[in-house]
Motif scaffolding. Structure first.
Motif, PDB file in Angstrom:
ATOM      1  N   GLN A 509     -62.441   0.423 -46.152  1.00  0.00           N
ATOM      2  CA  GLN A 509     -63.668  -0.213 -46.609  1.00  0.00           C
ATOM      3  C   GLN A 509     -63.873   0.021 -48.111  1.00  0.00           C
ATOM      4  O   GLN A 509     -64.255  -0.891 -48.841  1.00  0.00           O
ATOM      5  N   ILE A 510     -63.578   1.242 -48.607  1.00  0.00           N
ATOM      6  CA  ILE A 510     -63.742   1.535 -50.031  1.00  0.00           C
ATOM      7  C   ILE A 510     -62.798   0.661 -50.855  1.00  0.00           C
ATOM      8  O   ILE A 510     -63.175   0.062 -51.851  1.00  0.00           O
ATOM      9  N   TYR A 511     -61.551   0.597 -50.427  1.00  0.00           N
ATOM     10  CA  TYR A 511     -60.593  -0.224 -51.156  1.00  0.00           C
ATOM     11  C   TYR A 511     -61.016  -1.689 -51.164  1.00  0.00           C
ATOM     12  O   TYR A 511     -60.835  -2.391 -52.143  1.00  0.00           O
ATOM     13  N   SER A 512     -61.589  -2.158 -50.060  1.00  0.00           N
ATOM     14  CA  SER A 512     -62.026  -3.551 -49.999  1.00  0.00           C
ATOM     15  C   SER A 512     -63.087  -3.822 -51.054  1.00  0.00           C
ATOM     16  O   SER A 512     -63.020  -4.826 -51.763  1.00  0.00           O
ATOM     17  N   VAL A 513     -64.054  -2.928 -51.169  1.00  0.00           N
ATOM     18  CA  VAL A 513     -65.114  -3.096 -52.164  1.00  0.00           C
ATOM     19  C   VAL A 513     -64.529  -3.015 -53.572  1.00  0.00           C
ATOM     20  O   VAL A 513     -64.836  -3.832 -54.453  1.00  0.00           O
ATOM     21  N   VAL A 516     -62.658  -6.185 -54.549  1.00  0.00           N
ATOM     22  CA  VAL A 516     -63.566  -7.280 -54.902  1.00  0.00           C
ATOM     23  C   VAL A 516     -64.182  -7.029 -56.276  1.00  0.00           C
ATOM     24  O   VAL A 516     -64.313  -7.956 -57.095  1.00  0.00           O
ATOM     25  N   MET A 517     -64.541  -5.772 -56.562  1.00  0.00           N
ATOM     26  CA  MET A 517     -65.115  -5.436 -57.874  1.00  0.00           C
ATOM     27  C   MET A 517     -64.123  -5.755 -58.989  1.00  0.00           C
ATOM     28  O   MET A 517     -64.495  -6.301 -60.039  1.00  0.00           O
ATOM     29  N   ASP A 518     -62.840  -5.423 -58.768  1.00  0.00           N
ATOM     30  CA  ASP A 518     -61.817  -5.704 -59.781  1.00  0.00           C
ATOM     31  C   ASP A 518     -61.675  -7.204 -60.023  1.00  0.00           C
ATOM     32  O   ASP A 518     -61.540  -7.658 -61.177  1.00  0.00           O
ATOM     33  N   ILE A 519     -61.701  -7.976 -58.932  1.00  0.00           N
ATOM     34  CA  ILE A 519     -61.582  -9.430 -59.053  1.00  0.00           C
ATOM     35  C   ILE A 519     -62.764  -9.996 -59.837  1.00  0.00           C
ATOM     36  O   ILE A 519     -62.607 -10.852 -60.722  1.00  0.00           O
ATOM     37  N   ARG A 521     -64.664  -8.475 -62.050  1.00  0.00           N
ATOM     38  CA  ARG A 521     -64.597  -8.073 -63.463  1.00  0.00           C
ATOM     39  C   ARG A 521     -63.659  -8.982 -64.277  1.00  0.00           C
ATOM     40  O   ARG A 521     -63.856  -9.184 -65.470  1.00  0.00           O
ATOM     41  N   ARG A 522     -62.633  -9.493 -63.610  1.00  0.00           N
ATOM     42  CA  ARG A 522     -61.664 -10.346 -64.318  1.00  0.00           C
ATOM     43  C   ARG A 522     -62.299 -11.659 -64.775  1.00  0.00           C
ATOM     44  O   ARG A 522     -61.875 -12.254 -65.768  1.00  0.00           O
ATOM     45  N   TYR A 523     -63.326 -12.106 -64.039  1.00  0.00           N
ATOM     46  CA  TYR A 523     -63.867 -13.440 -64.316  1.00  0.00           C
ATOM     47  C   TYR A 523     -65.358 -13.445 -64.681  1.00  0.00           C
ATOM     48  O   TYR A 523     -65.901 -14.495 -65.015  1.00  0.00           O
ATOM     49  N   ALA A 524     -66.020 -12.303 -64.570  1.00  0.00           N
ATOM     50  CA  ALA A 524     -67.466 -12.293 -64.830  1.00  0.00           C
ATOM     51  C   ALA A 524     -67.898 -10.940 -65.372  1.00  0.00           C
ATOM     52  O   ALA A 524     -67.206  -9.931 -65.211  1.00  0.00           O
ATOM     53  N   GLN A 525     -69.079 -10.936 -65.991  1.00  0.00           N
ATOM     54  CA  GLN A 525     -69.652  -9.695 -66.496  1.00  0.00           C
ATOM     55  C   GLN A 525     -70.598  -9.121 -65.452  1.00  0.00           C
ATOM     56  O   GLN A 525     -71.486  -9.813 -64.949  1.00  0.00           O
ATOM     57  N   ILE A 526     -70.419  -7.862 -65.113  1.00  0.00           N
ATOM     58  CA  ILE A 526     -71.260  -7.200 -64.103  1.00  0.00           C
ATOM     59  C   ILE A 526     -72.389  -6.474 -64.821  1.00  0.00           C
ATOM     60  O   ILE A 526     -72.149  -5.602 -65.662  1.00  0.00           O
ATOM     61  N   GLU A 527     -73.628  -6.827 -64.477  1.00  0.00           N
ATOM     62  CA  GLU A 527     -74.792  -6.226 -65.136  1.00  0.00           C
ATOM     63  C   GLU A 527     -75.180  -4.891 -64.502  1.00  0.00           C
ATOM     64  O   GLU A 527     -75.670  -3.997 -65.169  1.00  0.00           O
ATOM     65  N   LYS A 534     -73.039  -1.383 -54.016  1.00  0.00           N
ATOM     66  CA  LYS A 534     -73.853  -1.085 -52.829  1.00  0.00           C
ATOM     67  C   LYS A 534     -74.042  -2.331 -51.959  1.00  0.00           C
ATOM     68  O   LYS A 534     -73.935  -2.280 -50.730  1.00  0.00           O
ATOM     69  N   GLU A 535     -74.319  -3.465 -52.636  1.00  0.00           N
ATOM     70  CA  GLU A 535     -74.541  -4.711 -51.912  1.00  0.00           C
ATOM     71  C   GLU A 535     -73.269  -5.159 -51.189  1.00  0.00           C
ATOM     72  O   GLU A 535     -73.301  -5.585 -50.040  1.00  0.00           O
ATOM     73  N   LEU A 536     -72.123  -5.050 -51.873  1.00  0.00           N
ATOM     74  CA  LEU A 536     -70.853  -5.440 -51.258  1.00  0.00           C
ATOM     75  C   LEU A 536     -70.505  -4.530 -50.082  1.00  0.00           C
ATOM     76  O   LEU A 536     -70.022  -4.979 -49.046  1.00  0.00           O
ATOM     77  N   ARG A 537     -70.760  -3.226 -50.262  1.00  0.00           N
ATOM     78  CA  ARG A 537     -70.473  -2.286 -49.183  1.00  0.00           C
ATOM     79  C   ARG A 537     -71.292  -2.624 -47.943  1.00  0.00           C
ATOM     80  O   ARG A 537     -70.799  -2.614 -46.817  1.00  0.00           O
ATOM     81  N   SER A 538     -72.569  -2.956 -48.166  1.00  0.00           N
ATOM     82  CA  SER A 538     -73.435  -3.348 -47.050  1.00  0.00           C
ATOM     83  C   SER A 538     -72.942  -4.631 -46.398  1.00  0.00           C
ATOM     84  O   SER A 538     -72.937  -4.772 -45.180  1.00  0.00           O
ATOM     85  N   TYR A 539     -72.487  -5.566 -47.234  1.00  0.00           N
ATOM     86  CA  TYR A 539     -72.038  -6.862 -46.709  1.00  0.00           C
ATOM     87  C   TYR A 539     -70.751  -6.728 -45.904  1.00  0.00           C
ATOM     88  O   TYR A 539     -70.578  -7.347 -44.862  1.00  0.00           O
ATOM     89  N   PHE A 540     -69.818  -5.881 -46.404  1.00  0.00           N
ATOM     90  CA  PHE A 540     -68.520  -5.757 -45.742  1.00  0.00           C
ATOM     91  C   PHE A 540     -68.536  -4.786 -44.569  1.00  0.00           C
ATOM     92  O   PHE A 540     -67.562  -4.699 -43.829  1.00  0.00           O
ATOM     93  N   GLN A 541     -69.623  -4.028 -44.436  1.00  0.00           N
ATOM     94  CA  GLN A 541     -69.666  -3.041 -43.350  1.00  0.00           C
ATOM     95  C   GLN A 541     -69.588  -3.750 -42.007  1.00  0.00           C
ATOM     96  O   GLN A 541     -70.515  -4.408 -41.580  1.00  0.00           O
ATOM     97  N   ALA A 542     -68.475  -3.630 -41.333  1.00  0.00           N
ATOM     98  CA  ALA A 542     -68.269  -4.355 -40.066  1.00  0.00           C
ATOM     99  C   ALA A 542     -68.944  -3.624 -38.920  1.00  0.00           C
ATOM    100  O   ALA A 542     -68.814  -2.416 -38.781  1.00  0.00           O
TER     101      ALA A 542
END
Length: 699
Positions: A509-513, A516-519, A521-527, A534-542
């Motif tokens: 799960q950590i690697y999945s988040v 996605v974070m790395d992807i 960063r390649r195309y957008a600025q993270i504020e 946190k939001e991605l971890r909640s979303y991916f939590q199966a």
């Protein structure tokens, strides 16, 4: 924007998570299409003031960006007043309630104003209401100066009041209306303004005093309902509409503690409200105190003959349930006492015609069908005592008592042990079932207990998680609101929410988040890196998938053809049990100790395992030597005597817990309830027996 659009926007601003279109439609009692129209208006308005519109995440719901929420909150005043579109059934219910208890006359124009609908809509509601009332021999009519009036038997008028009240009960029950410290008429949906906070508060305090004097605790839901019911009765009395009590009933009620309690309550009300309350009304209030569900009673009175008979009925029901379900309740005496505590008010409810609407009935039938059907099999003892059939609503409550005492098998969550508190407003049976479900579901979390809403308000909270059946005042601990009877979907959703509390996820799960974070960063600025993570971890939590079908196998799974044996004759019933168990031993389902224990049980308790003519179901407990849940069948050409009972078919049952075998046992019971099917099994035709078992092995 109109009032409803503003109310939808208000929901989005106040929501701290995603909210679905379906949830909004249910909240405002409108269609999904209507909500989509409102969202268009909101987006148009947001565009006009240069703010981003409503966003949507597939399978999650809609939301507003945090900066949009802050912008709206700082610059604009959004009304907190609720918007709600009353349904046809709700309008009918409110019309009946208003006409029944309002101190001022109500005319057609008043009802139009009450619901903000057209004249024709109200006329149609009144027409349908009249038709329903006619079925109860009640009449709704209008008079020139007095407005709409109701005529008929006063007991039926009040019983119908309670019926229609169920259509307008708030989602969280009457708790918030009765207990709010800042209760204002303008904060309520208009029809609820018929209630006076001062009178409701007085009734609540008087009922609390009654509990202390009687050394009982009424369940939260029922206590709140009593406050509302007594309020309605008082306003019928104010209008000089009185009930009459049957002389025979009067003799019984006068001897009860509940009558003494009702007398004190009515005397206090008479003094405070300057109201004359006739003696028959005191008796009428007593009936409702007698019928009130309680969490505990320190003085459970059993001195009268009816209550002594009731204890005997409870003992028979518990013993018979154990027999039919092939289970053993480890704390049988405790269970009998708890069931007796429930059946006493149920006895008086049925005796005095006080009907209850069990909103959990369908959930119990759907999620615990075997327990419900087993309860229906043993309810005849209670029906014989009250000399009338018991409604499914009452049976469902009793089933919840039985279900709560059956041990659950759950899913272990791999994490440090946390503490959980359950807050349940529905009573002993419901809270025990909820606790049982959560113990199985969150088996690595320590459940420290179950409490009522009133106890929760006084407590110092020292737990990590709270699971409640209603929203609670914030005490700094995460609260998950659930339905009292959990479906598989409810269990999955709860597991997902509980999982999201824990920061330590699996590596995958950590690697999945991180991936996605790395992807991103390649195309957008993270504020806000942390919040996005946190939001991605909640979303991916199966969620852990809960599958009751696997946990409760069908009959043909537990009793495959390889464990069906036929034999001409045996020396005695002990040999029959050993022969029927042989395949289970060979396949490592049970050991020899289990076989000896089954034999010991029959010697000590008699032929209790004979469940039907010629059929026996020997079994023991999981601790006696069960490795896996399974069944074995032996058919004898010649019947054998089992301590005075003639038996031809032995079905050995071994279960790892009190639940895994219930579906298969229910299917077997249905199979044997048909005479022709029994004859086929008794014939010993192995091929036909296997075919029958397969035919009945359906959900």
């Amino acid at each position: 924007m109109d009032r409803r659009s503003m109310a939808v926007l208000n929901q989005l601003v106040q929501s701290d998570s995603y909210i679905t279109i379906q949830e909004l439609a249910a909240k405002f009692n409108v269609s999904r299409r209507t909500i989509y129209n409102d969202l268009e208006k909101i987006n148009d308005w947001l565009k006009e003031i240069d703010l981003p519109g409503v966003r949507q995440i597939r399978e999650k719901g809609i939301y507003l960006d945090q900066n949009v929420k802050e912008n709206i909150s700082s610059k604009l005043t959004i009304s907190d007043n609720s918007y709600y579109e009353f349904s046809h059934d709700e309008r009918k219910a409110w019309i009946y309630i208003y006409v029944s208890i309002a101190e001022t006359p109500y005319f057609l124009d008043d009802l139009k104003e009450l619901f903000q609908v057209s004249r024709n809509t109200v006329l149609d509601d009144i027409k349908k209401l009249k038709e329903e009332m006619a079925l109860e021999d009640l009449e709704l009519f209008s008079e020139h100066q007095r407005g709409y009036q109701i005529s008929g038997d006063e007991k039926i008028i009040r019983r119908t009041l309670i019926h229609y009240l169920s259509f307008v009960t708030p989602d969280n029950g009457w708790y918030s209306l009765i207990n709010s410290q800042e209760w204002k008429t303008e904060d309520l949906l208009l029809p609820y303004s018929i209630f006076s906070y001062e009178v409701l508060n007085t009734l609540q305090h008087l009922l609390h005093d009654y509990e202390k004097q009687s050394r009982i605790e009424i369940t939260d839901d029922v206590l709140n309902s009593l406050v509302i019911w007594f309020y309605l009765f008082l306003y019928r009395i104010k209008k000089e509409n009185y009930v009459k009590t049957d002389p025979i009933e009067k003799e019984v009620i006068l001897t009860t503690e509940e009558f003494s309690g009702a007398k004190k309550i009515c005397n206090a009300l008479a003094n405070q409200l300057r109201l004359d309350i006739p003696s028959d009304e005191v008796l009428y209030f007593s009936k409702y105190l007698l019928s009130a569900k309680v969490n505990y009673s320190l003085d459970l009175q059993l001195e009268n003959q009816e209550m002594k008979l009731l204890r005997q009925v409870v003992e028979k029901m518990v013993s018979e349930f154990q027999l039919y379900a092939a289970v053993d309740f480890p704390e049988k005496s405790h269970m009998i006492q708890n069931l007796l505590l429930h059946l006493k008010p149920a006895f008086y409810r049925i005796k005095y015609g006080i009907k209850i609407d069990n909103v959990l009935c369908d959930s119990v039938k759907e999620n615990y069908p075997e327990v419900f059907l087993l309860t229906k099999k043993v309810i005849h003892h209670f029906e014989n005592l009250i000399e009338q059939p018991v409604h499914d609503n009452e049976i469902a409550y009793i089933a919840m008592h039985f279900g709560g005492w059956l041990r659950k098998e759950g899913v272990v969550l791999e994490r440090a042990r946390k503490k959980l508190l359950i807050v349940c407003t529905n009573g002993l049976g419901t809270s025990r079932m909820l606790e049982s479900q959560l113990k199985g579901l969150l088996s690595d979390i320590e459940i420290i207990g179950v409490t009522s809403i009133r106890e929760y308000e006084k407590m110092e909270i020292q737990v990590d998680i709270i699971v409640s059946t209603i929203p609670l005042p914030d005490k700094g601990v995460p609260v998950f609101v659930v339905r009292p009877v959990l479906s598989n979907e409810d269990k999955e959703a709860l597991l997902k929410k509980v999982n999201s509390l824990y920061k330590n996820k699996s590596k995958q799960q950590i690697y999945s988040v991180d991936t996605v974070m790395d992807i991103v960063r390649r195309y957008a600025q993270i504020e806000d890196d942390q919040e996005l993570r946190k939001e991605l971890r909640s979303y991916f939590q199966a969620p852990i998938i809960i599958d009751d079908k696997k946990r409760k196998p069908n009959l043909n799974v537990l009793l495959p053809e390889g464990r069906i044996v036929t034999n001409e004759r045996v020396h005695d019933w002990k040999e029959a049990i050993k022969l029927a168990s042989s395949s289970l031993i060979k396949q490592n389902f049970i050991n020899e100790t289990y076989v000896e224990k089954m034999i010991e049980n029959i010697i000590s308790m008699g032929p209790y395992v004979v469940i039907s003519e010629s059929f026996a179901l020997p079994h023991a407990t999981a601790a006696d030597g069960v490795y896996k849940t399974g069944m074995g069948l032996l058919h004898l050409q010649e019947s054998i005597d089992l301590l005075g009972k003639s038996v031809q078919v032995f079905i050995i049952l071994a279960s790892l817990d009190n639940e895994q075998h219930l579906k298969a046992l229910s299917q077997l019971t249905r199979l044997l309830s048909d005479k022709e099917n029994k004859k086929i099994v008794q014939s010993g035709n192995r091929k036909r027996i296997i075919q029958l078992i397969n035919n009945f092995s359906t959900d």
